[in-house]
Design an enzyme around this catalytic site. Structure first.
Site, PDB file in Angstrom:
ATOM      1  N   GLU A   1     -19.727 -33.907  -2.883  1.00  0.00           N
ATOM      2  CA  GLU A   1     -18.658 -33.429  -3.776  1.00  0.00           C
ATOM      3  C   GLU A   1     -18.192 -34.522  -4.737  1.00  0.00           C
ATOM      4  O   GLU A   1     -17.832 -35.621  -4.305  1.00  0.00           O
ATOM      5  CB  GLU A   1     -17.479 -32.943  -2.907  1.00  0.00           C
ATOM      6  CG  GLU A   1     -16.370 -32.316  -3.722  1.00  0.00           C
ATOM      7  CD  GLU A   1     -15.255 -31.728  -2.857  1.00  0.00           C
ATOM      8  OE1 GLU A   1     -15.522 -31.283  -1.726  1.00  0.00           O
ATOM      9  OE2 GLU A   1     -14.104 -31.735  -3.322  1.00  0.00           O
TER      10      GLU A   1
ATOM     11  N   LYS B   1      -8.802 -29.836   5.070  1.00  0.00           N
ATOM     12  CA  LYS B   1     -10.164 -29.954   4.503  1.00  0.00           C
ATOM     13  C   LYS B   1     -10.230 -31.198   3.624  1.00  0.00           C
ATOM     14  O   LYS B   1     -11.217 -31.937   3.630  1.00  0.00           O
ATOM     15  CB  LYS B   1     -10.506 -28.689   3.717  1.00  0.00           C
ATOM     16  CG  LYS B   1     -11.954 -28.602   3.270  1.00  0.00           C
ATOM     17  CD  LYS B   1     -12.248 -29.260   1.947  1.00  0.00           C
ATOM     18  CE  LYS B   1     -13.697 -29.066   1.525  1.00  0.00           C
ATOM     19  NZ  LYS B   1     -14.013 -29.755   0.269  1.00  0.00           N
TER      20      LYS B   1
ATOM     21  N   ASP C   1     -21.901 -37.673  14.561  1.00  0.00           N
ATOM     22  CA  ASP C   1     -21.938 -36.211  14.652  1.00  0.00           C
ATOM     23  C   ASP C   1     -20.712 -35.640  13.938  1.00  0.00           C
ATOM     24  O   ASP C   1     -19.616 -35.578  14.505  1.00  0.00           O
ATOM     25  CB  ASP C   1     -21.963 -35.838  16.145  1.00  0.00           C
ATOM     26  CG  ASP C   1     -22.009 -34.344  16.391  1.00  0.00           C
ATOM     27  OD1 ASP C   1     -21.737 -33.568  15.462  1.00  0.00           O
ATOM     28  OD2 ASP C   1     -22.308 -33.970  17.538  1.00  0.00           O
TER      29      ASP C   1
ATOM     30  N   HIS D   1     -11.887 -33.493 -11.389  1.00  0.00           N
ATOM     31  CA  HIS D   1     -13.097 -32.781 -10.985  1.00  0.00           C
ATOM     32  C   HIS D   1     -13.957 -32.450 -12.190  1.00  0.00           C
ATOM     33  O   HIS D   1     -15.164 -32.528 -12.129  1.00  0.00           O
ATOM     34  CB  HIS D   1     -12.702 -31.444 -10.336  1.00  0.00           C
ATOM     35  CG  HIS D   1     -12.591 -31.550  -8.852  1.00  0.00           C
ATOM     36  ND1 HIS D   1     -12.724 -30.482  -8.021  1.00  0.00           N
ATOM     37  CD2 HIS D   1     -12.354 -32.598  -8.045  1.00  0.00           C
ATOM     38  CE1 HIS D   1     -12.575 -30.865  -6.778  1.00  0.00           C
ATOM     39  NE2 HIS D   1     -12.349 -32.146  -6.771  1.00  0.00           N
TER      40      HIS D   1
HETATM   41  C1  MEV Z   1     -11.167 -30.265  -2.292  1.00  0.00           C
HETATM   42  O1  MEV Z   1     -12.398 -30.570  -1.688  1.00  0.00           O
HETATM   43  C2  MEV Z   1     -10.018 -30.740  -1.436  1.00  0.00           C
HETATM   44  C3  MEV Z   1      -8.631 -30.321  -1.909  1.00  0.00           C
HETATM   45  O2  MEV Z   1      -8.602 -28.922  -2.098  1.00  0.00           O
HETATM   46  C4  MEV Z   1      -7.659 -30.761  -0.846  1.00  0.00           C
HETATM   47  C5  MEV Z   1      -6.252 -30.263  -1.041  1.00  0.00           C
HETATM   48  O3  MEV Z   1      -6.046 -29.199  -1.692  1.00  0.00           O
HETATM   49  O4  MEV Z   1      -5.340 -30.882  -0.474  1.00  0.00           O
HETATM   50  C6  MEV Z   1      -8.310 -30.944  -3.229  1.00  0.00           C
END
Ligand code: MEV
Length: 420
Positions: free
Chosen positions: A82, A260, A276, A373
């Protein structure tokens, strides 16, 4: 009709396997070459790591800079597909430096192995018998791995619980094992299997499952950082991050994305070090769900108006054994990190998780996530359209100025540029 029923596929050489796949999927010679062209992880090693190997798969490896953790400087190898992740971690680590960097702590490397007994007629009496024989169970477990014992690890304790399930009452035994610098699943699984005949002897019940738990709630890594208000963009950003944090605490939909973002950093280092990543992901999310699904980080504002972030996360990683030792790139990543123990690695990973989360929240609060991004996305699109060398930057610039980052537009720009 093509069939995926290929008997003895595993017995073939990787070249023969690849030929079968080529035929099945109509691969071109070029596609076959992509798969069979290996880098530092040569085919022989890969072939011994998993089954039915036909090649290796590459991902970008970047270095996150600026990390100051417990007074020591680290360069952090991250393997991730990413865009923005590595830049964001480096940026957050730079901002954390002003507040003294990351301060960490951890628990001993204790993993849990589970042994399942079903159909327990007198579950509490069964539980009692197991606990009464606890010393013997620990002794049998510790006879399995002399190397682990030599390095100061071993089974430390047992826990027994009674579970009511729709398939009846079960008695579940936990072996709590100090796995030192290993990830530990193998050591724990071996111990669980080794003690099961003794458990059967004393309870009259033949154990069913005997397997490590990935909810490594005793193997926690913690990190804290102070992000100075002025450094991160002022009080509005501090307040915005506090709002973002409370949003995640109150709402599982947001919390999943919040966590995430943490795992973007955590998994990238876990993969770089050959560990792992599914185990660490499972551990992190199940730990987050122990009292209702919650963020793995916390944020507060201190009296000076600074933002104080913390993280607490199970990190079951090893620096010995497994693919860490076999994959030469993983071993080199450990050298770049300069970590001496699995414990130190787990604390570095916690710091990266906190940095990654802070960076995401700050970007979301201050400018929205798409700005950062998009420029990286635009680079990918430009390259996919065929731009090379200096063309890439020029195409990116126009795509961003246009505000439309599409491959057809990139092709158009490229054509125009080349025709001039
Ligand atoms: C993207 O990979 C991760 C985010 O969505 C985390 C977040 O929203 O806190 C930017």
């Amino acid at each position: 009709m093509k069939s995926s029923r290929i008997s003895g596929f595993y017995k073939l050489s990787f070249q023969e396997r690849l030929n079968k796949v080529k035929e099945f999927a109509n691969l071109t010679d070029e596609e076959v070459a992509f798969i069979s062209k290996t880098g530092s992880l040569d085919m022989g090693v890969a072939d011994r790591m998993i089954e039915n190997v036909i090649g290796t798969f590459e991902l970008p490896m970047g270095i996150a800079t600026n990390f100051l953790i417990d007074g020591k400087d680290y360069l952090i190898p991250m393997v991730v597909e990413e865009p923005s992740v590595v830049a964001a971690a480096s940026n957050a680590a730079r901002m954390a430096r002003a507040g003294g960097g990351f301060l960490t702590a951890s628990t001993p490397p204790l993993m849990i192995g589970q042994i399942q007994l079903v159909d327990a007629r007198n579950p509490h009496s069964t539980r009692h018998e197991i606990l009464r024989n606890g010393d013997e169970i620990i002794k049998i477990a510790n006879e399995q791995d002399p190397v682990l014992i030599k390095y100061g690890g071993g089974c430390r304790d047992i826990e027994v619980k009674v579970l009511n399930t729709v398939r009846g009452t079960m008695v579940i035994v936990h072996l709590v094992v100090d796995v030192r610098d290993a990830m530990g699943a193998n050591a724990v699984n071996t111990m669980c299997e080794a003690v099961s005949s003794f458990i059967e002897e004393i309870t009259g019940i033949k154990p069913r499952l005997r397997i490590v738990s990935n909810l490594a709630k005793f193997r926690l890594a913690r990190a804290k950082a102070v992000f100075e208000g002025e450094v991160i963009g002022g009080d509005d950003v501090v307040e915005g991050i506090l709002d973002a944090y409370e949003f995640a605490r109150a709402d599982p939909f947001r919390c999943a994305t919040h966590n995430k973002g943490i795992m973007n950093g955590v998994s990238a280092v876990v993969i770089a070090t050959g560990n792992d990543f599914r185990a660490v992901e499972a551990g992190a999310h199940s730990f987050a769900a122990m009292k209702g699904y919650k963020p793995l980080t916390t944020y507060e504002k201190d009296v000076k108006g600074n933002l104080v972030g913390t993280i607490e996360i199970p990190v079951a990683v090893g620096t010995v054994g497994g693919s860490t030792s076999v994959n030469p790139i993983a071993a080199t990543c450990l050298k770049i990190l300069g970590v001496k123990t699995a414990d130190e690695l787990s604390r570095v990973i916690a710091a990266v998780g906190l940095a990654q989360n802070f960076a995401a929240l700050r970007a979301l609060v201050a400018e929205g996530i798409q700005r950062g991004h998009m420029s990286l996305h635009a680079r990918n699109v430009a390259m996919m359209a065929g731009a090379t060398g200096e063309e890439v930057d020029r195409v990116v610039e126009i795509l961003i100025k246009d505000g439309s980052i599409r491959i057809d537009r990139a092709r158009e720009i490229l054509e125009e540029m080349r025709s001039k």
